[in-house]
Design a protein around this motif. Structure first.
Motif, PDB file in Angstrom:
ATOM      1  N   TYR A 593      34.496  20.116  45.797  1.00 27.18           N
ATOM      2  CA  TYR A 593      33.346  19.469  46.422  1.00 27.18           C
ATOM      3  C   TYR A 593      33.673  17.987  46.530  1.00 27.18           C
ATOM      4  CZ  TYR A 593      28.559  17.825  47.214  1.00 27.18           C
ATOM      5  OH  TYR A 593      27.438  17.234  47.740  1.00 27.18           O
ATOM      6  N   ASP A 594      33.536  17.435  47.710  1.00 28.47           N
ATOM      7  CA  ASP A 594      33.829  16.019  47.933  1.00 28.47           C
ATOM      8  C   ASP A 594      32.557  15.197  47.772  1.00 28.47           C
ATOM      9  OD1 ASP A 594      34.849  13.583  48.670  1.00 28.47           O
ATOM     10  OD2 ASP A 594      34.886  14.027  50.824  1.00 28.47           O
ATOM     11  N   PRO A 595      32.403  14.479  46.655  1.00 34.52           N
ATOM     12  CA  PRO A 595      31.224  13.617  46.488  1.00 34.52           C
ATOM     13  C   PRO A 595      31.273  12.475  47.500  1.00 34.52           C
ATOM     14  CG  PRO A 595      32.293  14.068  44.382  1.00 34.52           C
ATOM     15  CD  PRO A 595      33.251  14.471  45.457  1.00 34.52           C
ATOM     16  N   LYS A 596      30.361  12.493  48.428  1.00 29.57           N
ATOM     17  CA  LYS A 596      30.368  11.519  49.523  1.00 29.57           C
ATOM     18  C   LYS A 596      29.460  10.335  49.197  1.00 29.57           C
ATOM     19  CE  LYS A 596      31.367  15.036  53.011  1.00 29.57           C
ATOM     20  NZ  LYS A 596      31.532  16.119  52.019  1.00 29.57           N
ATOM     21  N   PRO A 597      29.703   9.200  49.855  1.00 35.50           N
ATOM     22  CA  PRO A 597      28.860   8.034  49.610  1.00 35.50           C
ATOM     23  C   PRO A 597      27.417   8.292  50.002  1.00 35.50           C
ATOM     24  CG  PRO A 597      30.324   7.676  51.488  1.00 35.50           C
ATOM     25  CD  PRO A 597      30.768   8.937  50.837  1.00 35.50           C
ATOM     26  N   LYS A 598      26.497   7.708  49.224  1.00 40.07           N
ATOM     27  CA  LYS A 598      25.065   7.831  49.487  1.00 40.07           C
ATOM     28  C   LYS A 598      24.450   6.440  49.576  1.00 40.07           C
ATOM     29  CE  LYS A 598      24.581  12.374  49.206  1.00 40.07           C
ATOM     30  NZ  LYS A 598      24.001  13.194  50.299  1.00 40.07           N
TER      31      LYS A 598
END
Length: 658
Positions: A593-598
């Protein structure tokens, strides 16, 4: 220092290295007037700059020293590790036993005997040899130690800490130069206290989460408090429990089918030993729908005595013994949460000193006590205390890789590390080693159905509720508070497994030559979206009882990831050992799972001023999520220096890694 974050009124819960930075002296060696030629020998001891001499060590005082030995055939060992850990190699997974490693790469019996003879001839008594011959321990009076290493031992005081150290660089006979790495123990604070036979500290001071809080992310909204980012923000989760974590990382279905880590042993290393660790872990498990750890499922390997502890009347509690109780408890409960069938072996260091810790790691490796080792501690920069100890740590990790033992280290809780390194960004040892898997931290949203709604890099800023209750101060995102450690190493070159994955601007941040970048992988670390843990604690009225609270830090991320790896090992029917080459092959696939910027995210957090109840009131803060202020680290799509290649993605991760 490394903390397991979540206790706002309590000091850092985990000390992680000796309170004095260990470095080799730069003073020239004193050459003996007589005898065989001598050469300088590396020496692990405190930097003496700023220290004042308080006297000379008493000649008849008995002290303990350790002589660290060199491995052999380094080039062949490096090649072998590459082959054993590369899934495309014909030798992948054909690990050595501890005996085979020692036979091919460890110090020879002749080398050990040579050093023993030197110590004997110097009038010192050999008291032990490491199972893998990595070091030899000896003891004797100061007078004979000084003569053996041609130096003078004096006593010093620095920043209120009293210690002994060599006043000139030590030396040794030149015929030991190709055998000996260096010596530790010439410097010490342990001789100024009486070692304790057991951990003596009472349970940690209590911490209790204030309400309101949410049972899952977004359950409760702070509708009566000021908006942030144009909307009302949710109250922080009360702390995720095992079912939620298993669901978020997609291992719940595997566990239901019997893939729960059974038959795999995960070792945990920390300092000291909580007397209530087993009962706390079992109380926590049964309260939250898990089976208790069986007698054989949880075991402990403890030292005969402890150092720098709670009862040190001379130097004070240098290591924060009570804080380690919480760290141990967190690590056990986190591993059991994600791998309820795995065996857990707790291996305690006698102190937080770097030399004690590496001896503990050597014990794990030479005895092959586990195939997975999770370590929620580290330093404040890229050194384990000295050039000597850096070499000893690397040699230990190399042996582990050759034997199929995977080491997982927390990447740190201070973002780019600048705050603890005189303003200079830094990665942290031992997580910076290319032979360990560095685990970064994330902020995690688990929804009502125990699914992962989103995950992003852990980087937190803080704003307090204004005095009139109408705004957040400073304006969100506020002041940087903490976040997962990471960054670009100034010490290690880029390992092969990071080539083509780590962006060039990160790998070449400090040099045109690509460097190692930390972390490798990630899991939940944000204490504001953290895990609920249970521990016996001491309350202000003197009551000692079990209670639960939310906690985080990469101290949480490492054991959570280690638990998932235990399931992967069980599924594969073999250990993955040093897993980085295999893990990086998953990059860009559904296994991760690629934790993306928020953006525009935060949680509202209530905390008791006194840490336990509302007697002295509460503080209300907004914790903004995935901020870019106050740190050079950034969450990106793909690899980044907060979350690495990403976090595990359930059955796809387990199946593809196998």
């Amino acid at each position: 220092m490394r903390s397991s974050l979540g206790r706002p009124k309590v000091g850092l819960t985990v000390a992680v290295a000796s309170s004095l930075a260990l470095v080799a002296l730069s003073a020239p060696a004193a050459l003996a007037d007589q005898g065989p030629p001598r050469v300088p020998v590396d020496n692990a001891q405190p930097e003496l700059a700023g220290a004042s001499v308080t006297g000379t060590a008493k000649a008849d005082t008995s002290i303990a020293i350790t002589v660290h030995l060199k491995n052999r055939n380094q080039a062949a060992l490096t090649t072998l590790i590459d082959e054993l850990s590369d899934p495309t190699s014909a030798n992948y997974g054909k690990y050595l036993s501890a005996a085979q490693f020692t036979s091919r790469f460890g110090p020879t019996a002749a080398s050990v005997k040579k050093v023993e003879n030197f110590l004997d001839d110097s009038g010192l008594t050999v008291t032990g040899v490491a199972e893998n011959s990595a070091y030899i321990e000896a003891k004797g009076p100061v007078s004979k130690v000084q003569k053996a290493f041609d130096t003078t031992l004096k006593t010093y005081k620095k920043e209120k800490v009293k210690f002994r150290a060599a006043s000139t660089k030590p030396s040794m006979p030149s015929d030991l130069q190709n055998v000996v790495l260096g010596v530790s123990g010439l410097a010490s604070v342990s001789d100024l206290m009486k070692p304790a036979s057991t951990s003596t500290a009472p349970p940690s001071d209590a911490f209790v989460n204030a309400t309101p809080c949410s049972s899952y992310y977004g359950q409760k909204t702070a509708s009566t408090l000021p908006s942030a980012y144009g909307k009302k923000q949710p109250y922080a989760p009360c702390g995720y429990v095992p079912d939620q974590l298993q669901g978020a990382y997609g291992v719940d279905s595997s566990i239901a089918k019997g893939l729960n880590g059974k038959g795999v042993t995960v070792a945990i290393t920390d300092a000291y030993a909580s007397p209530t660790a087993r009962s706390d872990a079992n109380t926590y498990a049964t309260r939250h729908g898990q089976k208790a750890l069986t007698k054989s499922q949880y075991t402990e390997v403890l030292p005969s005595s402890y150092r720098y502890g709670y009862d040190d009347a001379v130097n004070g509690d240098q290591c924060g013994e009570q804080g380690w109780y919480g760290e141990q408890t967190l690590d056990i409960e986190a591993v059991h949460a994600t791998a309820p069938g795995a065996n857990i072996k707790y291996v305690a260091s006698p102190s937080c000193d770097n030399t004690d810790f590496v001896k503990t790691l050597i014990k794990v490796v030479s005895g092959h006590l586990a195939d997975i080792v999770t370590n929620s501690w580290g330093g404040v920069d890229e050194s384990n205390g000295s050039d000597l100890l850096d070499q000893v740590y690397e040699a230990t990790f190399e042996q582990a890789a050759a034997q199929g033992i995977g080491f997982y280290f927390s990447s740190g809780d201070s973002g780019d590390g600048a705050s603890g390194n005189d303003g200079t960004p830094t990665t942290q040892a031992p997580a910076n080693s290319p032979y360990v898997t560095a685990v970064g931290g994330t902020s995690l949203a688990v929804n009502k159905r125990d699914n992962r709604s989103w995950e992003t890099g852990w980087s937190t800023a803080r704003s307090a509720l204004s005095a009139d209750g109408k705004s957040w101060d400073p304006t969100p995102p506020g002041t940087y508070q903490y976040g997962a450690g990471g960054g670009t190493s100034r010490v290690f070159a880029q390992p092969k497994y990071q080539k083509g994955v780590v962006p060039k601007d990160l790998a070449t941040r400090y040099s045109s030559t690509p460097a190692r970048v930390v972390p490798d992988v990630s899991a939940l670390g944000d204490p504001n979206t953290g895990m609920l843990v249970g521990q016996t604690q001491t309350f202000p009225d003197g009551t000692v009882k079990y209670s639960e609270y939310r906690i985080g830090g990469t101290s949480l991320a490492s054991p959570l990831f280690a638990g998932v790896m235990a399931i992967a090992d069980q599924a594969a029917g073999r250990p993955h050992g040093f897993a980085n080459p295999a893990l990086y092959r998953l990059y860009g696939s559904r296994a991760l799972y690629d934790p993306k910027p928020k953006s525009d995210l935060g949680v509202v957090r209530n905390d008791y001023v006194n840490g336990v109840d509302a007697t002295d009131g509460t503080t209300i803060t907004l914790r903004s999520i995935d901020v870019t202020t106050g740190t050079i680290l950034r969450t990106r799509r793909g690899y980044d220096d907060i979350t690495g290649i990403g976090s595990p993605n359930g059955t796809s991760f387990i199946r593809r890694l196998s």
